[in-house]
Structure formats: structure tokens, C-alpha cells
Scaffold this motif. Structure first.
Motif, PDB file in Angstrom:
ATOM      1  N   LYS A  22       0.829  -1.204   0.000  1.00  0.00           N
ATOM      2  CA  LYS A  22       0.000   0.000   0.000  1.00  0.00           C
ATOM      3  C   LYS A  22       0.861   1.250   0.000  1.00  0.00           C
ATOM      4  O   LYS A  22       0.497   2.277  -0.555  1.00  0.00           O
ATOM      5  N   LEU A  23       2.009   1.179   0.643  1.00  0.00           N
ATOM      6  CA  LEU A  23       2.926   2.307   0.690  1.00  0.00           C
ATOM      7  C   LEU A  23       4.045   2.071  -0.310  1.00  0.00           C
ATOM      8  O   LEU A  23       4.543   0.972  -0.453  1.00  0.00           O
ATOM      9  N   ASP A  24       4.445   3.113  -1.012  1.00  0.00           N
ATOM     10  CA  ASP A  24       5.542   2.971  -1.956  1.00  0.00           C
ATOM     11  C   ASP A  24       6.800   2.581  -1.209  1.00  0.00           C
ATOM     12  O   ASP A  24       7.125   3.141  -0.158  1.00  0.00           O
ATOM     13  N   GLU A  25       7.538   1.641  -1.770  1.00  0.00           N
ATOM     14  CA  GLU A  25       8.730   1.137  -1.100  1.00  0.00           C
ATOM     15  C   GLU A  25       9.983   1.736  -1.704  1.00  0.00           C
ATOM     16  O   GLU A  25      10.188   1.708  -2.908  1.00  0.00           O
ATOM     17  N   ASN A  26      10.808   2.303  -0.871  1.00  0.00           N
ATOM     18  CA  ASN A  26      12.089   2.838  -1.307  1.00  0.00           C
ATOM     19  C   ASN A  26      13.174   2.312  -0.388  1.00  0.00           C
ATOM     20  O   ASN A  26      13.068   2.417   0.826  1.00  0.00           O
ATOM     21  N   VAL A  27      14.243   1.761  -0.963  1.00  0.00           N
ATOM     22  CA  VAL A  27      15.386   1.338  -0.183  1.00  0.00           C
ATOM     23  C   VAL A  27      16.297   2.541  -0.072  1.00  0.00           C
ATOM     24  O   VAL A  27      16.783   3.063  -1.080  1.00  0.00           O
ATOM     25  N   LEU A  28      16.496   2.998   1.134  1.00  0.00           N
ATOM     26  CA  LEU A  28      17.186   4.266   1.341  1.00  0.00           C
ATOM     27  C   LEU A  28      18.574   4.059   1.912  1.00  0.00           C
ATOM     28  O   LEU A  28      18.791   3.243   2.785  1.00  0.00           O
ATOM     29  N   SER A  32      20.749   8.304  -1.141  1.00  0.00           N
ATOM     30  CA  SER A  32      19.411   8.512  -1.676  1.00  0.00           C
ATOM     31  C   SER A  32      18.512   9.359  -0.790  1.00  0.00           C
ATOM     32  O   SER A  32      17.449   9.781  -1.233  1.00  0.00           O
ATOM     33  N   VAL A  33      18.901   9.618   0.463  1.00  0.00           N
ATOM     34  CA  VAL A  33      17.988  10.313   1.362  1.00  0.00           C
ATOM     35  C   VAL A  33      18.037  11.824   1.199  1.00  0.00           C
ATOM     36  O   VAL A  33      17.187  12.521   1.714  1.00  0.00           O
ATOM     37  N   SER A  34      19.014  12.323   0.484  1.00  0.00           N
ATOM     38  CA  SER A  34      19.152  13.766   0.332  1.00  0.00           C
ATOM     39  C   SER A  34      17.900  14.354  -0.294  1.00  0.00           C
ATOM     40  O   SER A  34      17.451  13.932  -1.362  1.00  0.00           O
ATOM     41  N   GLY A  35      17.311  15.328   0.377  1.00  0.00           N
ATOM     42  CA  GLY A  35      16.149  16.006  -0.152  1.00  0.00           C
ATOM     43  C   GLY A  35      14.833  15.344   0.174  1.00  0.00           C
ATOM     44  O   GLY A  35      13.776  15.908  -0.136  1.00  0.00           O
ATOM     45  N   LEU A  36      14.846  14.173   0.773  1.00  0.00           N
ATOM     46  CA  LEU A  36      13.598  13.491   1.123  1.00  0.00           C
ATOM     47  C   LEU A  36      13.087  13.982   2.472  1.00  0.00           C
ATOM     48  O   LEU A  36      13.860  14.266   3.386  1.00  0.00           O
ATOM     49  N   SER A  37      11.791  14.059   2.575  1.00  0.00           N
ATOM     50  CA  SER A  37      11.183  14.446   3.839  1.00  0.00           C
ATOM     51  C   SER A  37      11.176  13.269   4.804  1.00  0.00           C
ATOM     52  O   SER A  37      11.353  12.110   4.404  1.00  0.00           O
ATOM     53  N   ASP A  38      10.942  13.576   6.076  1.00  0.00           N
ATOM     54  CA  ASP A  38      10.826  12.495   7.058  1.00  0.00           C
ATOM     55  C   ASP A  38       9.664  11.573   6.715  1.00  0.00           C
ATOM     56  O   ASP A  38       9.719  10.374   6.963  1.00  0.00           O
ATOM     57  N   LYS A  39       8.602  12.137   6.122  1.00  0.00           N
ATOM     58  CA  LYS A  39       7.475  11.299   5.727  1.00  0.00           C
ATOM     59  C   LYS A  39       7.884  10.308   4.651  1.00  0.00           C
ATOM     60  O   LYS A  39       7.535   9.116   4.713  1.00  0.00           O
ATOM     61  N   GLN A  40       8.629  10.775   3.657  1.00  0.00           N
ATOM     62  CA  GLN A  40       9.076   9.863   2.600  1.00  0.00           C
ATOM     63  C   GLN A  40       9.993   8.778   3.156  1.00  0.00           C
ATOM     64  O   GLN A  40       9.921   7.616   2.755  1.00  0.00           O
ATOM     65  N   ILE A  41      10.843   9.161   4.096  1.00  0.00           N
ATOM     66  CA  ILE A  41      11.740   8.182   4.693  1.00  0.00           C
ATOM     67  C   ILE A  41      10.951   7.188   5.547  1.00  0.00           C
ATOM     68  O   ILE A  41      11.208   5.985   5.528  1.00  0.00           O
ATOM     69  N   ALA A  42       9.951   7.694   6.285  1.00  0.00           N
ATOM     70  CA  ALA A  42       9.120   6.802   7.091  1.00  0.00           C
ATOM     71  C   ALA A  42       8.374   5.825   6.200  1.00  0.00           C
ATOM     72  O   ALA A  42       8.332   4.616   6.471  1.00  0.00           O
ATOM     73  N   ASP A  43       7.775   6.332   5.114  1.00  0.00           N
ATOM     74  CA  ASP A  43       7.071   5.454   4.179  1.00  0.00           C
ATOM     75  C   ASP A  43       8.017   4.413   3.604  1.00  0.00           C
ATOM     76  O   ASP A  43       7.647   3.244   3.428  1.00  0.00           O
ATOM     77  N   GLY A  44       9.233   4.834   3.306  1.00  0.00           N
ATOM     78  CA  GLY A  44      10.212   3.922   2.727  1.00  0.00           C
ATOM     79  C   GLY A  44      10.711   2.870   3.690  1.00  0.00           C
ATOM     80  O   GLY A  44      11.300   1.867   3.261  1.00  0.00           O
ATOM     81  N   ASN A  45      10.460   3.065   4.976  1.00  0.00           N
ATOM     82  CA  ASN A  45      10.862   2.074   5.970  1.00  0.00           C
ATOM     83  C   ASN A  45       9.745   1.107   6.331  1.00  0.00           C
ATOM     84  O   ASN A  45      10.017  -0.059   6.626  1.00  0.00           O
ATOM     85  N   ILE A  46       8.482   1.568   6.307  1.00  0.00           N
ATOM     86  CA  ILE A  46       7.409   0.663   6.682  1.00  0.00           C
ATOM     87  C   ILE A  46       7.019  -0.240   5.521  1.00  0.00           C
ATOM     88  O   ILE A  46       6.605  -1.387   5.721  1.00  0.00           O
ATOM     89  N   ALA A  47       7.153   0.219   4.283  1.00  0.00           N
ATOM     90  CA  ALA A  47       6.733  -0.597   3.135  1.00  0.00           C
ATOM     91  C   ALA A  47       7.430  -1.954   3.077  1.00  0.00           C
ATOM     92  O   ALA A  47       6.770  -2.974   2.836  1.00  0.00           O
ATOM     93  N   ILE A 122      11.992  -0.858  12.928  1.00  0.00           N
ATOM     94  CA  ILE A 122      11.859  -0.554  14.353  1.00  0.00           C
ATOM     95  C   ILE A 122      13.015   0.306  14.842  1.00  0.00           C
ATOM     96  O   ILE A 122      12.846   1.178  15.705  1.00  0.00           O
ATOM     97  N   ASN A 123      14.191   0.103  14.273  1.00  0.00           N
ATOM     98  CA  ASN A 123      15.361   0.872  14.695  1.00  0.00           C
ATOM     99  C   ASN A 123      15.455   2.245  14.048  1.00  0.00           C
ATOM    100  O   ASN A 123      16.110   3.138  14.592  1.00  0.00           O
ATOM    101  N   THR A 124      14.824   2.438  12.902  1.00  0.00           N
ATOM    102  CA  THR A 124      14.932   3.708  12.189  1.00  0.00           C
ATOM    103  C   THR A 124      13.788   4.655  12.487  1.00  0.00           C
ATOM    104  O   THR A 124      13.994   5.867  12.648  1.00  0.00           O
TER     105      THR A 124
END
Length: 561
Positions: A22-28, A32-47, A122-124
């Protein structure tokens, strides 16, 4: 910015391709994290926490080991040419499975990888300022508990891991059960009630807690000659089932088979499910697995056919016969739905593409469908599709009809392509690019009917409250009222409840767990006579044990393997 990695448990490597949820998956990572919001990083961790659920529930993984090991499903060596696979499906059904079984290994790997991804999230997530992070953290922790619940049920072990760089602690028995319970209880208050069936919601946690408490006696003492169901555990089953039922958020479906349709993501009966929507690259092959190689369910895809896989056993079929005799089992709308009118009206042999739907449920006898010649479907003069009697053309037996028989076994005659009644429960997708491989029906993990049946079982086991249990069972039966609902039952006991679970939940990957809890797993059925209680859990894959060989005594094989 902190580097985000997906760590692995010490004994297994992380491999395989991510699939979307349901959430877009990004391996960060740091690049790759430069310029990403905390929301994008959070989404990329739960997916990634959810991403491998479709792989776990693949027809040759969790389905095979939960169903083909039971009296509901059997997969013979079809025609001496198909589904031989070095005898692994014969062994699964006969309970002679070994630690080298590839389906057990694949299932083990996907579960362990999913635990690892949960640990990484859980750690991120606590380091992020996004408002969703606390809920995502609860989901990741709850999913780690769910994956460990699968591991405990299948292999008898649980991996406790918080530090991505540390080795997991392995628990068994009551310690393992208590750990999973504590984790689900800890995250339940934070989970949201309205995130849909594809994510771990509050309702999903209640359903998993009910299931965990219901099976507590098994998990505490796996090889007991008779399981001891504690009253306190049964009270908890009722409590969490009550929460789901009284929430008003879920609803029993009038149309039984709509629960398994390609567009079932919004079906209100689903409490927790594997999100398989086509736009998310769903990969559900359950629809094609049991059909004949000469059944083509979608006019748009002349290459999308069945594979002559598993059938139901005569033993399981006879439970329906004995329940409804002298009437045919099809009086229960959960057993069968006729969509092709040619069965009742042979003259009705031309069907518009939009109107063509194969029959659903348990398929018996002569099969009819689209007629294919030289890779194309025949059409009537008016442009509609020609429907007629099917033959085993794809098996180079053009004069042998596709006539499903009750009898199926491991003899040469009993292993032919048309032996055994088949199951078409999940809808063959009309939206996916191939129809055959990319099924987009969500796969139920917990649904409301199971919740009612769990509550009924708990009431029977605690105080033999047959009246309340009967009411719950009849509530489920009465709900299937699109045409004519199954007749109400007039009495209830554990044997009848077990039978009812088989009618309501067949082919949904609950049968092995149910058989063990009800003391049926050591029984005899078609081609299975093994009665060893040590087979209640599967062998730990030998490659996993070998991978942990640098830690003596770390991963010990289960008894009798």
C-alpha cells in the motif's frame, strides 16, 4: 542523515526482489535520502515490512504447507509429468516431509527476511519526526510479532531481535508464546482502526490476539496427548472477538464468493489481508492452481489457463455429503456457484465476453468453458464466445473429457489430469496483465466469519456453552443470503464446529492449524497414515541450520527430523 539499511538475522541472507505494498517502497541509504522528507523516509521504511507477504502466501509456499499437509488438499504427480517436483507434494500430504523440502525453505526464508525488515524499521522510525512514525513503529513491531507467530506455528521457534547487528535469541514453547503475546499487547493501543485490511490495524491485532489465545494450549505444549485449554485464554478469545464484532467496522458478506473476488480490497468482511491489488503488482496464483489446463477463465487471455494442481480429498468432500444428504452439498452457497448457464441449459453455448465467468467453489464432473483452437477461442456467428464441453487438449488427449472425479490418490489412475474435485475460490483476475499469474484478490489472513467461529469455539471449550456457539455459527450461515442461505443448524459441539470451519474457511490456509488444535492431524485420510505427533511442526530447513553452524547449539533441529 542516518544511513538506513535492511539488516539480516545471523542465520540467513537477505535476497529476492521487493514487491510493492500500500505504501511505496524505497530502499534508502546515505546517497538517496538527500532532499527526502521524514514522511518519505518513514514510508520507505514501513513498506518493506509488508513487502514479502505475497511471497509468503504464494501457492507453493504457505498455501502448500498449510493445505496440502491436510485432508483438504492433495497434489498427485499429474499424469506422471506435472507437479512431480521430486515427490515434495506427495511427502507433504503423507507427512514424510524433510528438512530439505524447498517449499519449507522458501517459506522460512521469506518469514525470516520479513522479521529482519521489521527490525530495521523498528530501529529507524524512532529517529524520524514524521507524524506517522509512531503508528508505523507500532505496525512494524506488530508485524514482527505476526511473522514470529507464523514461525512458531510452522517451525516451533521464535526469533527475538532488537539490535540489527546482534544475533537473535531463539525461543520455543511457552517462552515463545509469551513473547509474541507481549508484543501484540504492547502495540495494540497505538495501531489505527481505519488503515484498511492491507496494514496492521487495531482490528487486525485483535484478530491475531484471538487466534494466539485460541492456540495457546498447542504452543505451550506442542506434543501433548490432549491439549489443555485454559479458561482465562478462552475468555481472552471472546474478549477480542467481541471487540471486532462490536466495533461496527466489519460486516459479514451476503455474497460468499465476493470475499474472494478480484476487487475484494474494500470488502467489509476482511479484517487483515495480504494486499494484492493489481496496481501494487499483486501476485496471487491461487485462482489458477487447481483448475484444469484446459480451463481458460478469461476471453481476453487465450494463454491464461489452469495447471491441474491440487484437488480436494474424497475425505473432505464426504464431510459435505454427510452434512447435507440426501440433498446435494450445493444447497450450501459456500460450496458452489454456477456462473455458466450451459450446465443447466446446454443450448446456451454462446456467451458475450462481459458475461463470461467460470463457476466458483468446488468443481465436480464434466467441465464446460471457452473452446480454444490453434491458440484462439472459437466464436459464434454473432461474435459471442463459443462455450462447450472441455477436453484435455493441452495434455495431448483431445478425446478425453475434462471430467473431475471424486477419487484422487497417488496411483497412476488416481493421479491423472482430471482426478479429484477442484477448487476455484479466489477469482481469476480480469484486470491483471496475464490473468494467470498476477491475481489481484487480497488473500484473507483474518476475516469476520473466522472471528465468529473463534468465539464460538472458545465458548464451547470453556464452558460448553453450546447455545451461544450455535448462535455464532448460525449468524455466519444466515449471512450468506445472496441466493438461499445454508439451513440453520439446531445443535452444536466441537466436532460440528470443526466441520463448520472446514465449510467456511476451506482453502484459506488455516486447516493444518485447525487440525492440530482439534486433535485431527494424526488421523488417516487419502494417502496419509502417519500418526507421529512430532509432525505437528515442520523440520527447520537444513540450510538454515548449516548457515548457523558457526554458532554451536544456536539453531537445533526439531524432534524426529
Amino acid at each position: 542523515m542516518k544511513k538506513i539499511v535492511f539488516s539480516i538475522l545471523a542465520l540467513i541472507g537477505l535476497s529476492g526482489t521487493y514487491s510493492c505494498t500500500k505504501l511505496d517502497e524505497n530502499v534508502l541509504d546515505e546517497a538517496s535520502v538527500s532532499g527526502l522528507s521524514d514522511k518519505q523516509i518513514a514510508d520507505g521504511n514501513i513498506a518493506p515490512v509488508y513487502a514479502l507477504l505475497p511471497n509468503i502466501f504464494l501457492h507453493t509456499n504457505y498455501f502448500a504447507i498449510q493445505e496440502i499437509s491436510t485432508d483438504e488438499a492433495i497434489l498427485p504427480y499429474r499424469g506422471g509429468t506435472d507437479w512431480g517436483d521430486n515427490g515434495i507434494y506427495l511427502a507433504m500430504h503423507q507427512h514424510s516431509y524433510t528438512s530439505t523440502d524447498p517449499n519449507l525453505l522458501n517459506t522460512w526464508n521469506f518469514i525470516v527476511q520479513s522479521i529482519s525488515r521489521s527490525v530495521s524499521a523498528i530501529n529507524t522510525l524512532p529517529t524520524l519526526k514524521d507524524a506517522n512514525a509512531p503508528v508505523y513503529l507500532a505496525e512494524a513491531r506488530g508485524m514482527r510479532a505476526y511473522y514470529n507467530m507464523l514461525m512458531l506455528d510452522l517451525f516451533g521457534v521464535v526469533f527475538v531481535k532488537d539490535d540489527p547487528q546482534a544475533n537473535s535469541t531463539i525461543l520455543r514453547g511457552e517462552e515463545a508464546y509469551n513473547y509474541i503475546l507481549s508484543e501484540l499487547l504492547a502495540v495494540e493501543p497505538t495501531l489505527l482502526p481505519t488503515v484498511g485490511p492491507g496494514r496492521l490495524s487495531k482490528g487486525a491485532a485483535w484478530g491475531l490476539l484471538a487466534r494466539l489465545y485460541l492456540n495457546a494450549a498447542v504452543y505451550r505444549d506442542r506434543y501433548a496427548s490432549q491439549f489443555t485449554f485454559q479458561s482465562a485464554d478462552m475468555d481472552k478469545v471472546v474478549e477480542y472477538c467481541d471487540k471486532i464484532i462490536n466495533s461496527g467496522q466489519y460486516q459479514l458478506s451476503k455474497d460468499y464468493f465476493s470475499i474472494f473476488n478480484q476487487d475484494n480490497h474494500t470488502n467489509k468482511e476482511l479484517v487483515f489481508a495480504v494486499d494484492q491489488r493489481a496496481e501494487l503488482n499483486g501476485n496471487n496464483r491461487l485462482a489458477y492452481f487447481s483448475l484444469s489446463g484446459d480451463q481458460f477463465p478469461i476471453p481476453a487471455y487465450p494463454a491464461a489457463n489452469g495447471t491441474d494442481g491440487p484437488a480436494i480429498t474424497p475425505d473432505y468432500y464426504q464431510t459435505w455429503v454427510s452434512a447435507y444428504s440426501p440433498q446435494d452439498p450445493s444447497v450450501d452457497p459456500r460450496f458452489y456457484r454456477q456462473n455458466l448457464s450451459i450446465y443447466s441449459n446446454p443450448a446456451d453455448s454462446c456467451v458475450a465476453e462481459a458475461d463470461f465467468n467460470i463457476n466458483r467453489g468446488i468443481l465436480r464432473g464434466q467441465q464446460y468453458g471457452l473452446l480454444r483452437v490453434n491458440g484462439a477461442f472459437l466464436k459464434c456467428p454473432d461474435g459471442k464466445y463459443k462455450v462447450g464441453k472441455l477436453y484435455n487438449v493441452t495434455r495431448n488427449r483431445p478425446t478425453v473429457p475434462v471430467n473431475f472425479t471424486e477419487q484422487v490418490n497417488f496411483t497412476v489412475a488416481g493421479s491423472d489430469y482430471s482426478t479429484g474435485y477442484r477448487v476455484e475460490k479466489y477469482e481469476f483476475s480480469k484486470k491483471s496483465t496475464s490473468g494467470r499469474n498476477l491475481g489481484d484478490a487480497d488473500i484473507s489472513i483474518v476475516r469476520l466469519a473466522d472471528v465468529y467461529l473463534m468465539r464460538a469455539e472458545a465458548k464451547l471449550r470453556k464452558s460448553n456453552d453450546a447455545a451461544s456457539a450455535l448462535a455464532d455459527v448460525n449468524t455466519v450461515r444466515a449471512a450468506r443470503s445472496l441466493t438461499t442461505a445454508p439451513p440453520a443448524l439446531t445443535t452444536m459441539n466441537l466436532d460440528l464446529l470443526y466441520r463448520e470451519r472446514g465449510f467456511e474457511l476451506y482453502w484459506e490456509m488455516l486447516r493444518r492449524t485447525d487440525m492440530i488444535r482439534f486433535g485431527k492431524y494424526e488421523s488417516t485420510w487419502t494417502e496419509k497414515t502417519d500418526s507421529n505427533p512430532r509432525k505437528r511442526i515442520f523440520p527447520i530447513p537444513q540450510t538454515a541450520i548449516d548457515g548457523a553452524s558457526n554458532l554451536p547449539g544456536y539453531l537445533v533441529q526439531n524432534e524426529s527430523y
